[in-house]
Design an enzyme around this catalytic site. Structure first.
Site, PDB file in Angstrom:
ATOM      1  N   CYS A 169       0.799  -1.225   0.000  1.00  0.00           N
ATOM      2  CA  CYS A 169       0.000   0.000   0.000  1.00  0.00           C
ATOM      3  C   CYS A 169       0.830   1.273   0.000  1.00  0.00           C
ATOM      4  O   CYS A 169       0.263   2.373   0.000  1.00  0.00           O
ATOM      5  CB  CYS A 169      -0.962  -0.014   1.176  1.00  0.00           C
ATOM      6  SG  CYS A 169      -2.136  -1.369   1.092  1.00  0.00           S
ATOM      7  N   HIS A 309      -2.181   8.400   6.134  1.00  0.00           N
ATOM      8  CA  HIS A 309      -2.577   7.120   5.540  1.00  0.00           C
ATOM      9  C   HIS A 309      -4.031   6.871   5.907  1.00  0.00           C
ATOM     10  O   HIS A 309      -4.835   6.518   5.052  1.00  0.00           O
ATOM     11  CB  HIS A 309      -1.664   6.001   6.052  1.00  0.00           C
ATOM     12  CG  HIS A 309      -1.950   4.676   5.434  1.00  0.00           C
ATOM     13  ND1 HIS A 309      -1.712   4.418   4.103  1.00  0.00           N
ATOM     14  CD2 HIS A 309      -2.473   3.531   5.958  1.00  0.00           C
ATOM     15  CE1 HIS A 309      -2.064   3.169   3.831  1.00  0.00           C
ATOM     16  NE2 HIS A 309      -2.538   2.610   4.937  1.00  0.00           N
ATOM     17  N   GLU A 320      -0.410   5.483  13.554  1.00  0.00           N
ATOM     18  CA  GLU A 320      -0.094   6.687  12.789  1.00  0.00           C
ATOM     19  C   GLU A 320      -0.123   7.932  13.672  1.00  0.00           C
ATOM     20  O   GLU A 320       0.741   8.814  13.555  1.00  0.00           O
ATOM     21  CB  GLU A 320      -1.087   6.814  11.643  1.00  0.00           C
ATOM     22  CG  GLU A 320      -0.682   7.818  10.597  1.00  0.00           C
ATOM     23  CD  GLU A 320      -1.546   7.738   9.358  1.00  0.00           C
ATOM     24  OE1 GLU A 320      -1.218   8.444   8.395  1.00  0.00           O
ATOM     25  OE2 GLU A 320      -2.549   6.991   9.356  1.00  0.00           O
ATOM     26  N   LYS A 341      -9.148   8.789   2.321  1.00  0.00           N
ATOM     27  CA  LYS A 341      -9.723   7.439   2.213  1.00  0.00           C
ATOM     28  C   LYS A 341     -11.142   7.406   2.763  1.00  0.00           C
ATOM     29  O   LYS A 341     -11.916   6.497   2.438  1.00  0.00           O
ATOM     30  CB  LYS A 341      -8.842   6.421   2.940  1.00  0.00           C
ATOM     31  CG  LYS A 341      -7.497   6.156   2.282  1.00  0.00           C
ATOM     32  CD  LYS A 341      -6.722   5.074   3.027  1.00  0.00           C
ATOM     33  CE  LYS A 341      -5.355   4.814   2.396  1.00  0.00           C
ATOM     34  NZ  LYS A 341      -4.413   5.926   2.609  1.00  0.00           N
ATOM     35  N   HIS A 346      -9.777   2.861  -0.027  1.00  0.00           N
ATOM     36  CA  HIS A 346      -8.367   2.471  -0.012  1.00  0.00           C
ATOM     37  C   HIS A 346      -8.074   1.627  -1.250  1.00  0.00           C
ATOM     38  O   HIS A 346      -8.402   0.439  -1.299  1.00  0.00           O
ATOM     39  CB  HIS A 346      -8.068   1.685   1.265  1.00  0.00           C
ATOM     40  CG  HIS A 346      -6.615   1.412   1.492  1.00  0.00           C
ATOM     41  ND1 HIS A 346      -5.637   1.702   0.557  1.00  0.00           N
ATOM     42  CD2 HIS A 346      -5.968   0.851   2.555  1.00  0.00           C
ATOM     43  CE1 HIS A 346      -4.454   1.347   1.041  1.00  0.00           C
ATOM     44  NE2 HIS A 346      -4.637   0.834   2.243  1.00  0.00           N
ATOM     45  N   PHE A 405       1.172  -3.386   4.064  1.00  0.00           N
ATOM     46  CA  PHE A 405       1.418  -4.747   4.506  1.00  0.00           C
ATOM     47  C   PHE A 405       2.843  -5.144   4.137  1.00  0.00           C
ATOM     48  O   PHE A 405       3.335  -4.836   3.047  1.00  0.00           O
ATOM     49  CB  PHE A 405       0.439  -5.703   3.833  1.00  0.00           C
ATOM     50  CG  PHE A 405      -0.939  -5.692   4.425  1.00  0.00           C
ATOM     51  CD1 PHE A 405      -1.270  -4.856   5.479  1.00  0.00           C
ATOM     52  CD2 PHE A 405      -1.922  -6.527   3.930  1.00  0.00           C
ATOM     53  CE1 PHE A 405      -2.541  -4.856   6.030  1.00  0.00           C
ATOM     54  CE2 PHE A 405      -3.190  -6.536   4.473  1.00  0.00           C
ATOM     55  CZ  PHE A 405      -3.514  -5.705   5.510  1.00  0.00           C
TER      56      PHE A 405
END
Length: 422
Positions: A169, A309, A320, A341, A346, A405
């Protein structure tokens, strides 16, 4: 003399609208583009919602042969490429071909095409031994994600470095970072950089269902993506692409180009910890932020906006928030933070480049997109997340971060452009 990469053209295909302006109108208005999945029958899935692009390949200018040849993700990338080139005013054949480069990111490659072909070759999954006689000629291209970058290179007539960046990502951020580095080191004068993913398919949805990463608010798709909200229950899968024209700053100035933003700093780290897990202290993301600011020769006090993010999972948003406090110190409490997002979902590897496009447009418009659906305060997420409504805000420096990931953590610092188109 140092070489700095600048963004002079932007092309976007995103949920809520195809094209740079429609994308900006969607996110600055706080409209959400999440809905019940229509691209396949999601009956029986835990999460049956997504942020889909209303994309018409014919209306977007692709030929029947291109549509037959290209996976949906490749179609997104080519349409973005054309818009970005028009926006920049650069002709595809301008300059020596070996000085033109391509850097495209993708997390899952040609998932849509691969799954469709598997269904045909396996007779709907009934046969373990696939019958190759039913394959389409472009099947190998679906299996090799690098074909996404190749399609863009053909469109751009690029004969310089061409790369496919796949770091989960963070692919979109990393692809733009790689493109900026090609400019900085002198390997290219113009780079098409961005990312694309079209992952809304049964196999991708099943994977995220299995680890319970996606939201199960199937009865309220519009409000399902809730980054930083106390009631968040996972992210909403999306799709899309963004491609940007990167040029060397002085060359862009000489031709009187519009400069949306300068790429001032870029850094990435790995947590070497867990494929999907994140440490609560946010140390690796904080290190990426610190190194990106150092590369930009900037202090945390100079950051005016953070594009988070902000996936909407419990652990990401805590991680975060901790990273911002660790990397920026007290400034983290003063600077607005938001996650787009919440509106466009996403889109895995593509979202990083879509967020870079959002940052560049935010710098131009001097406005911060909101975090939609943020209504309930989470005590662990206690920063200024710009809930519900966009905000006019003077800014010269923005920070965009990504988490992927595999333990990938990326940070990019963008500065306000200083030249208007002639």
């Amino acid at each position: 003399m140092s070489r700095t990469a600048v963004i002079t053209g932007i092309g976007v295909v995103a949920p809520g609208g195809v094209g740079r302006q429609r994308f900006w109108d969607t996110i600055i208005s706080g409209r959400t583009a999440t809905r019940t999945i229509t691209l396949f029958d999601a009956t029986g899935f835990r999460s049956r919602i997504a942020a889909e692009c209303d994309f018409d390949a014919v209306a977007s200018g692709l030929s029947p042969q291109q549509i037959r040849r290209m996976d949906r993700a490749a179609q997104f990338a080519v349409v973005c490429t054309r818009e970005a080139l028009r926006d920049s005013g650069i002709e595809p054949s301008a300059g020596p071909p070996h000085r033109r480069a391509v850097s495209i990111g993708s997390a899952v490659g040609c998932t849509t095409g691969l799954e469709q072909e598997y269904v045909v070759l396996s007779d709907g999954g009934r046969k373990w031994l696939l019958d190759h006689e039913y394959r389409v000629p472009q099947l190998y291209g679906y299996m090799a994600p690098s074909t996404l970058a190749v399609e863009v290179a053909w469109e751009f007539e690029a004969e310089g470095p061409v790369a496919l960046i796949s770091t989960g990502c963070t692919s979109g951020l990393d692809a733009v970072g790689h493109g900026a580095q090609l400019i900085a080191e002198g390997s290219a004068d113009v780079v098409l950089a961005g990312a694309t993913d079209a992952p809304i398919s049964p196999i991708t949805s099943a994977c995220f269902d299995a680890i319970r990463a996606t939201s199960a608010r199937n009865d309220d798709p519009e409000h399902a993506s809730r980054p930083f909200d106390a009631d968040r229950d996972g992210f909403v899968l999306g799709e899309g692409a963004a491609v940007m024209v990167l040029e060397e700053r002085e060359a862009a100035r000489r031709r009187g180009a519009r400069i949306y933003a300068e790429v001032l700093g870029f850094a990435s780290r790995s947590n070497a910890f867990h494929m999907t897990g994140l440490k609560a202290d946010g140390r690796e993301m904080a290190e990426a932020i610190t190194r990106a600011l150092a590369a930009a020769e900037l202090d945390p006090s100079e950051v005016d906006y953070i594009n988070a993010h902000g996936s909407g999972t419990k652990q990401n948003d805590r991680h975060e928030t901790a990273a911002f406090k660790r990397g920026l110190g007290h400034r983290a409490y003063e600077v607005p933070v938001s996650s787009i997002k919440s509106m466009v979902g996403h889109s895995l590897g593509a979202i990083g480049s879509i967020e870079v496009a959002a940052c560049a447009l935010a710098l131009r418009e001097q406005a911060v997109p909101p975090t939609a659906n943020l209504r309930t305060t989470d005590p662990e997420c206690d920063l200024d997340y710009v809930p519900l409504t966009a905000r006019e805000h003077p800014m010269d420096v923005v920070l965009s971060v990504g988490s992927g990931f595999g333990g990938f953590q990326t940070a990019m610092v963008l500065g306000r452009g200083d030249v208007e188109a002639a």
